[in-house]
Scaffold this motif. Structure first.
Motif, mmCIF file in Angstrom:
data_model
loop_
_atom_site.group_PDB
_atom_site.id
_atom_site.type_symbol
_atom_site.label_atom_id
_atom_site.label_comp_id
_atom_site.label_asym_id
_atom_site.label_seq_id
_atom_site.Cartn_x
_atom_site.Cartn_y
_atom_site.Cartn_z
ATOM 1 N N ASP A 114 0.817 -1.219 0.000
ATOM 2 C CA ASP A 114 0.000 0.000 0.000
ATOM 3 C C ASP A 114 0.849 1.267 0.000
ATOM 4 O O ASP A 114 0.422 2.311 -0.495
ATOM 5 C CB ASP A 114 -0.935 0.022 1.215
ATOM 6 N N SER A 115 2.052 1.179 0.562
ATOM 7 C CA SER A 115 2.903 2.371 0.632
ATOM 8 C C SER A 115 3.447 2.752 -0.744
ATOM 9 O O SER A 115 3.834 3.900 -0.975
ATOM 10 C CB SER A 115 4.063 2.137 1.605
ATOM 11 N N ALA A 116 3.468 1.789 -1.660
ATOM 12 C CA ALA A 116 4.021 2.048 -2.996
ATOM 13 C C ALA A 116 3.232 3.121 -3.743
ATOM 14 O O ALA A 116 3.775 3.807 -4.612
ATOM 15 C CB ALA A 116 4.042 0.763 -3.803
ATOM 16 N N THR A 117 1.970 3.299 -3.388
ATOM 17 C CA THR A 117 1.152 4.321 -4.060
ATOM 18 C C THR A 117 1.672 5.727 -3.763
ATOM 19 O O THR A 117 1.323 6.671 -4.468
ATOM 20 C CB THR A 117 -0.318 4.230 -3.617
ATOM 21 N N GLN A 118 2.496 5.862 -2.724
ATOM 22 C CA GLN A 118 3.067 7.166 -2.370
ATOM 23 C C GLN A 118 4.410 7.427 -3.043
ATOM 24 O O GLN A 118 5.005 8.484 -2.868
ATOM 25 C CB GLN A 118 3.270 7.241 -0.845
ATOM 26 N N SER A 119 4.908 6.456 -3.796
ATOM 27 C CA SER A 119 6.241 6.604 -4.399
ATOM 28 C C SER A 119 6.167 7.400 -5.703
ATOM 29 O O SER A 119 5.114 7.464 -6.351
ATOM 30 C CB SER A 119 6.848 5.225 -4.666
ATOM 31 N N PRO A 120 7.301 8.017 -6.113
ATOM 32 C CA PRO A 120 7.338 8.734 -7.395
ATOM 33 C C PRO A 120 6.988 7.815 -8.564
ATOM 34 O O PRO A 120 7.185 6.599 -8.496
ATOM 35 C CB PRO A 120 8.789 9.216 -7.488
ATOM 36 N N PHE A 121 6.519 8.412 -9.640
ATOM 37 C CA PHE A 121 5.976 7.677 -10.782
ATOM 38 C C PHE A 121 6.915 6.592 -11.302
ATOM 39 O O PHE A 121 6.515 5.433 -11.452
ATOM 40 C CB PHE A 121 5.640 8.669 -11.907
ATOM 41 N N LEU A 122 8.180 6.959 -11.585
ATOM 42 C CA LEU A 122 9.111 5.994 -12.178
ATOM 43 C C LEU A 122 9.407 4.839 -11.221
ATOM 44 O O LEU A 122 9.532 3.684 -11.632
ATOM 45 C CB LEU A 122 10.419 6.683 -12.583
ATOM 46 N N ILE A 123 9.543 5.155 -9.944
ATOM 47 C CA ILE A 123 9.786 4.101 -8.955
ATOM 48 C C ILE A 123 8.575 3.181 -8.876
ATOM 49 O O ILE A 123 8.705 1.956 -8.875
ATOM 50 C CB ILE A 123 10.107 4.719 -7.570
ATOM 51 N N ARG A 124 7.404 3.774 -8.835
ATOM 52 C CA ARG A 124 6.170 2.994 -8.667
ATOM 53 C C ARG A 124 5.921 2.042 -9.831
ATOM 54 O O ARG A 124 5.529 0.895 -9.632
ATOM 55 C CB ARG A 124 4.988 3.964 -8.512
ATOM 56 N N PHE A 125 6.156 2.515 -11.053
ATOM 57 C CA PHE A 125 5.772 1.711 -12.218
ATOM 58 C C PHE A 125 6.927 0.983 -12.907
ATOM 59 O O PHE A 125 6.692 0.085 -13.707
ATOM 60 C CB PHE A 125 5.023 2.585 -13.232
ATOM 61 N N LEU A 126 8.181 1.366 -12.597
ATOM 62 C CA LEU A 126 9.321 0.686 -13.212
ATOM 63 C C LEU A 126 10.136 -0.121 -12.202
ATOM 64 O O LEU A 126 10.333 -1.319 -12.366
ATOM 65 C CB LEU A 126 10.239 1.709 -13.913
ATOM 66 N N LEU A 127 10.606 0.546 -11.143
ATOM 67 C CA LEU A 127 11.507 -0.129 -10.207
ATOM 68 C C LEU A 127 10.785 -1.132 -9.312
ATOM 69 O O LEU A 127 11.194 -2.295 -9.199
ATOM 70 C CB LEU A 127 12.240 0.904 -9.344
ATOM 71 N N LEU A 128 9.713 -0.695 -8.660
ATOM 72 C CA LEU A 128 9.071 -1.567 -7.667
ATOM 73 C C LEU A 128 8.547 -2.883 -8.253
ATOM 74 O O LEU A 128 8.705 -3.932 -7.616
ATOM 75 C CB LEU A 128 7.958 -0.815 -6.922
ATOM 76 N N PRO A 129 7.953 -2.883 -9.451
ATOM 77 C CA PRO A 129 7.525 -4.180 -10.014
ATOM 78 C C PRO A 129 8.700 -5.151 -10.224
ATOM 79 O O PRO A 129 8.537 -6.362 -10.092
ATOM 80 C CB PRO A 129 6.887 -3.792 -11.355
ATOM 81 N N MET A 130 9.897 -4.604 -10.521
ATOM 82 C CA MET A 130 11.066 -5.461 -10.752
ATOM 83 C C MET A 130 11.548 -6.125 -9.463
ATOM 84 O O MET A 130 12.089 -7.232 -9.498
ATOM 85 C CB MET A 130 12.217 -4.631 -11.351
ATOM 86 N N ILE A 131 11.358 -5.447 -8.327
ATOM 87 C CA ILE A 131 11.866 -5.991 -7.058
ATOM 88 C C ILE A 131 10.737 -6.379 -6.107
ATOM 89 O O ILE A 131 10.974 -6.632 -4.933
ATOM 90 C CB ILE A 131 12.836 -4.994 -6.370
ATOM 91 N N ARG A 132 9.507 -6.461 -6.628
ATOM 92 C CA ARG A 132 8.367 -6.745 -5.752
ATOM 93 C C ARG A 132 8.517 -8.090 -5.052
ATOM 94 O O ARG A 132 8.109 -8.250 -3.900
ATOM 95 C CB ARG A 132 7.056 -6.679 -6.558
ATOM 96 N N SER A 133 9.134 -9.095 -5.708
ATOM 97 C CA SER A 133 9.298 -10.399 -5.057
ATOM 98 C C SER A 133 10.164 -10.276 -3.805
ATOM 99 O O SER A 133 9.927 -10.936 -2.786
ATOM 100 C CB SER A 133 9.906 -11.421 -6.030
ATOM 101 N N VAL A 134 11.178 -9.406 -3.854
ATOM 102 C CA VAL A 134 12.036 -9.155 -2.690
ATOM 103 C C VAL A 134 11.264 -8.390 -1.621
ATOM 104 O O VAL A 134 11.255 -8.765 -0.441
ATOM 105 C CB VAL A 134 13.303 -8.364 -3.109
ATOM 106 N N LEU A 135 10.593 -7.307 -2.036
ATOM 107 C CA LEU A 135 9.861 -6.482 -1.075
ATOM 108 C C LEU A 135 8.761 -7.284 -0.373
ATOM 109 O O LEU A 135 8.532 -7.108 0.828
ATOM 110 C CB LEU A 135 9.245 -5.267 -1.782
ATOM 111 N N SER A 136 8.102 -8.165 -1.113
ATOM 112 C CA SER A 136 7.023 -8.975 -0.526
ATOM 113 C C SER A 136 7.545 -9.887 0.567
ATOM 114 O O SER A 136 6.937 -10.030 1.632
ATOM 115 C CB SER A 136 6.329 -9.821 -1.604
#
Length: 214
Positions: A114-136
């Motif tokens: 839920d906190s990802a919705t507060q992140s900047p656009f590029l982080i939210r849609f490019l970086l976070l999906p790439m590392i979501r398995s780690v973050l989860s």
């Protein structure tokens, strides 16, 4: 203090070893491959253990004041990451048997989806999906620690990491999953500096703290 350190051969862990020794602490570096740690010091002991086995970790946690972890596991697109939860379950089991009740571990900003919705656009849609398995898996580990009543845990959440030595910059902290209105990068040396600063403080016991530098 006597510190049992996991992840000592990693990029952040190496900064932590160096700074802990400079501050006069005694470090037991619990690693998979001792040859990867090239530091030598009278107050440094390097031991080999299976980080996923409480029985393997227990002898190295005996008589320690605190367990610190900079363990990191790579992202995976094809299968979920499990290293954070599996290793922490072993760590907590070993801590209980060795009668150590303080652990300081590192995760990241934005572990809570839920906190990802507060992140900047590029982080939210490019970086976070790439590392979501780690973050989860980091988030699962955080929730596991929240349920432990007998362990004084602290989860340190840095933003993006740069290979920079420690600065003298002031820390900005926030009890949450990111620090509002602040930079999304921090030097690994400052991560080590912040983690070590918690040894003399009860401010973030049984809490997660996002931080960065000014």
């Amino acid at each position: 203090m006597k510190i049992a350190l996991l992840g000592a051969t990693g990029q952040t862990g190496q900064f932590l070893v160096k700074q802990a020794l400079e501050q006069g602490h005694t470090v037991t570096a619990v690693v998979r491959n001792p040859a990867k740690l090239t530091v030598h010091h009278d107050n440094l002991k390097v031991v080999s253990a299976d980080i996923f086995s409480a029985d393997s970790l227990k002898p190295h946690f005996k008589d320690q004041d605190v367990v610190m972890s900079c363990l990191g596991f790579p992202a995976s697109f094809f299968s979920g990451v499990t290293g954070y939860t599996t290793s922490m379950a072993a760590v907590v089991g070993a801590m209980r048997e060795a009668r150590v009740n303080r652990v300081i571990t590192m995760t990241s900003w934005y572990t809570d989806p839920d906190s990802a919705t507060q992140s900047p656009f590029l982080i939210r849609f490019l970086l976070l999906p790439m590392i979501r398995s780690v973050l989860s898996n980091m988030y699962e580990m955080e929730r596991f620690l929240q349920k432990t009543e007998d362990i004084n845990w602290t989860v340190v959440r840095p933003p993006g990491l740069k290979n920079l030595a420690a600065s003298a910059q002031e820390f900005l902290t926030h009890e949450g999953y990111f620090v509002p209105d602040s930079s999304g990068q921090v030097g690994r040396g400052d991560v080590a500096r912040f983690m070590l600063s918690l040894l003399n403080s009860n401010a973030w016991v049984k809490k997660g703290v996002a931080f960065t530098t000014k």
